[in-house]
Design an enzyme around this catalytic site. Structure first.
Site, PDB file in Angstrom:
ATOM      1  N   GLY A   8       0.841  -1.191   0.000  1.00  0.00           N
ATOM      2  CA  GLY A   8       0.000   0.000   0.000  1.00  0.00           C
ATOM      3  C   GLY A   8       0.874   1.238   0.000  1.00  0.00           C
ATOM      4  O   GLY A   8       2.101   1.154   0.156  1.00  0.00           O
ATOM      5  N   SER A  12      -0.688   4.225   5.016  1.00  0.00           N
ATOM      6  CA  SER A  12      -1.879   3.384   4.846  1.00  0.00           C
ATOM      7  C   SER A  12      -2.046   2.376   5.979  1.00  0.00           C
ATOM      8  O   SER A  12      -3.001   1.592   5.971  1.00  0.00           O
ATOM      9  CB  SER A  12      -1.824   2.644   3.505  1.00  0.00           C
ATOM     10  OG  SER A  12      -0.683   1.801   3.435  1.00  0.00           O
ATOM     11  N   LYS A  14       0.415   0.065   6.971  1.00  0.00           N
ATOM     12  CA  LYS A  14       1.122  -1.205   6.724  1.00  0.00           C
ATOM     13  C   LYS A  14       1.852  -1.693   7.973  1.00  0.00           C
ATOM     14  O   LYS A  14       1.782  -2.868   8.312  1.00  0.00           O
ATOM     15  CB  LYS A  14       2.119  -1.051   5.574  1.00  0.00           C
ATOM     16  CG  LYS A  14       1.500  -0.723   4.237  1.00  0.00           C
ATOM     17  CD  LYS A  14       2.528  -0.746   3.119  1.00  0.00           C
ATOM     18  CE  LYS A  14       3.639   0.266   3.309  1.00  0.00           C
ATOM     19  NZ  LYS A  14       3.143   1.671   3.345  1.00  0.00           N
ATOM     20  N   GLU A  92       9.566  -2.951   5.797  1.00  0.00           N
ATOM     21  CA  GLU A  92      10.013  -2.166   4.636  1.00  0.00           C
ATOM     22  C   GLU A  92      10.846  -3.027   3.683  1.00  0.00           C
ATOM     23  O   GLU A  92      12.014  -2.761   3.410  1.00  0.00           O
ATOM     24  CB  GLU A  92      10.799  -0.926   5.080  1.00  0.00           C
ATOM     25  CG  GLU A  92      10.070  -0.006   6.035  1.00  0.00           C
ATOM     26  CD  GLU A  92       8.841   0.662   5.424  1.00  0.00           C
ATOM     27  OE1 GLU A  92       8.556   0.417   4.234  1.00  0.00           O
ATOM     28  OE2 GLU A  92       8.161   1.429   6.124  1.00  0.00           O
ATOM     29  N   CYS A 147      -6.500  10.288   1.295  1.00  0.00           N
ATOM     30  CA  CYS A 147      -5.802  11.246   0.441  1.00  0.00           C
ATOM     31  C   CYS A 147      -5.456  12.506   1.234  1.00  0.00           C
ATOM     32  O   CYS A 147      -6.322  13.120   1.858  1.00  0.00           O
ATOM     33  CB  CYS A 147      -6.665  11.610  -0.764  1.00  0.00           C
ATOM     34  SG  CYS A 147      -5.877  12.812  -1.867  1.00  0.00           S
ATOM     35  N   VAL A 170      14.717   8.073   2.210  1.00  0.00           N
ATOM     36  CA  VAL A 170      14.071   7.780   3.488  1.00  0.00           C
ATOM     37  C   VAL A 170      13.411   9.039   4.037  1.00  0.00           C
ATOM     38  O   VAL A 170      14.015  10.114   4.061  1.00  0.00           O
ATOM     39  CB  VAL A 170      15.094   7.236   4.504  1.00  0.00           C
ATOM     40  CG1 VAL A 170      14.421   6.988   5.853  1.00  0.00           C
ATOM     41  CG2 VAL A 170      15.723   5.950   3.988  1.00  0.00           C
ATOM     42  N   CYS A 180      -5.041  10.291  -3.830  1.00  0.00           N
ATOM     43  CA  CYS A 180      -5.945   9.560  -4.717  1.00  0.00           C
ATOM     44  C   CYS A 180      -5.532   9.816  -6.168  1.00  0.00           C
ATOM     45  O   CYS A 180      -4.627  10.604  -6.444  1.00  0.00           O
ATOM     46  CB  CYS A 180      -7.386  10.008  -4.487  1.00  0.00           C
ATOM     47  SG  CYS A 180      -7.698  11.748  -4.908  1.00  0.00           S
TER      48      CYS A 180
END
EC number: 2.7.1.21
Length: 225
Positions: A8, A12, A14, A92, A147, A170, A180
């Site tokens: 993602g 988001s 993760k 990551e 978004c 990074v 979006c």
């Protein structure tokens, strides 16, 4: 055993999902290890306090063995992991060259592998290593962010908000936003106009007829688009 890949855009969730899955394995009595890359020091306050996983909203997870490396191409690592752990988490994953072969070998030796990773760059170009990883994963969890442009739609893309051509840079909210599709296209359009304005400014060294001709070309491209 199996490979689970969490993908993602940035922001988001993760890492939050990654921690949740690792903690479930811990509750089930599994021996877990998380692998982080040396380059990912975004939320490390000092060298003595880096052995943790941190989300963008500052949730810190330490309830697991954690190791740092930038090289997964070591057979000795896999042999050691097989003796000591049931579950290997890779945070990551896009940082690691060879993460696909490494994860595949772990799974083939009976371990569970859980990976969180971006699947594409800020230019929406897929990381080839992650494309291969997705292809061999039993489970792929694709998450969306909100978004940061319109603050309404789901975001599936990551954009870079500072000027840099580095493929991997990074950073967090200081360098990136999740957007979006509509806001992504607005961002690209803005960058195109900025580039064209620079081209016009650079025409000051040209002769007047040539400068007018080039300006008309750029204006025509704007109208056509």
């Amino acid at each position: 055993m199996s490979i689970t890949t969490i993908i993602g855009p940035m922001f988001s969730g993760k890492t939050t999902e990654f921690i949740r899955l690792i903690e479930r394995k811990k509750i089930a009595g599994k021996k877990c290890l998380i692998i982080k890359n040396y380059r990912d020091i975004r939320y490390d306050s000092d060298d003595n306090d880096k052995y943790h996983v941190t989300t963008h909203n500052n949730i810190i997870y330490r309830n697991c063995d954690i190791m740092f490396t930038d090289n997964l191409n070591k057979t000795s690592l896999i042999d050691t992991f097989q003796e000591k752990y049931d579950v290997i988490g890779i945070e990551e994953g896009f940082f690691f060259e060879g993460v696909t072969d490494f994860s595949n070998e772990l799974a083939n030796r009976g371990m569970e592998v859980i990976i969180s990773t971006l699947e594409s760059s800020y230019k929406q170009e897929i990381f080839s290593e992650i494309g291969k990883l997705i292809a061999i994963s039993e489970d792929v969890i694709k998450l969306k962010a909100i978004c940061m442009g319109c603050k309404i739609s789901d975001a599936s893309f990551t954009i870079r908000t500072i000027e840099s051509d580095e493929k991997i840079l990074v950073g967090g909210i200081d360098k990136y936003q999740s957007v979006c599709r509509k806001c992504l296209n607005l961002h690209k359009r803005k960058n195109t106009l900025s580039t064209e304005s620079e081209q016009i400014n650079n025409q000051t060294e040209l002769s007047e007829p040539t400068r007018q001709k080039e300006s008309l070309k750029i204006k025509k491209r704007r109208i056509d688009s």
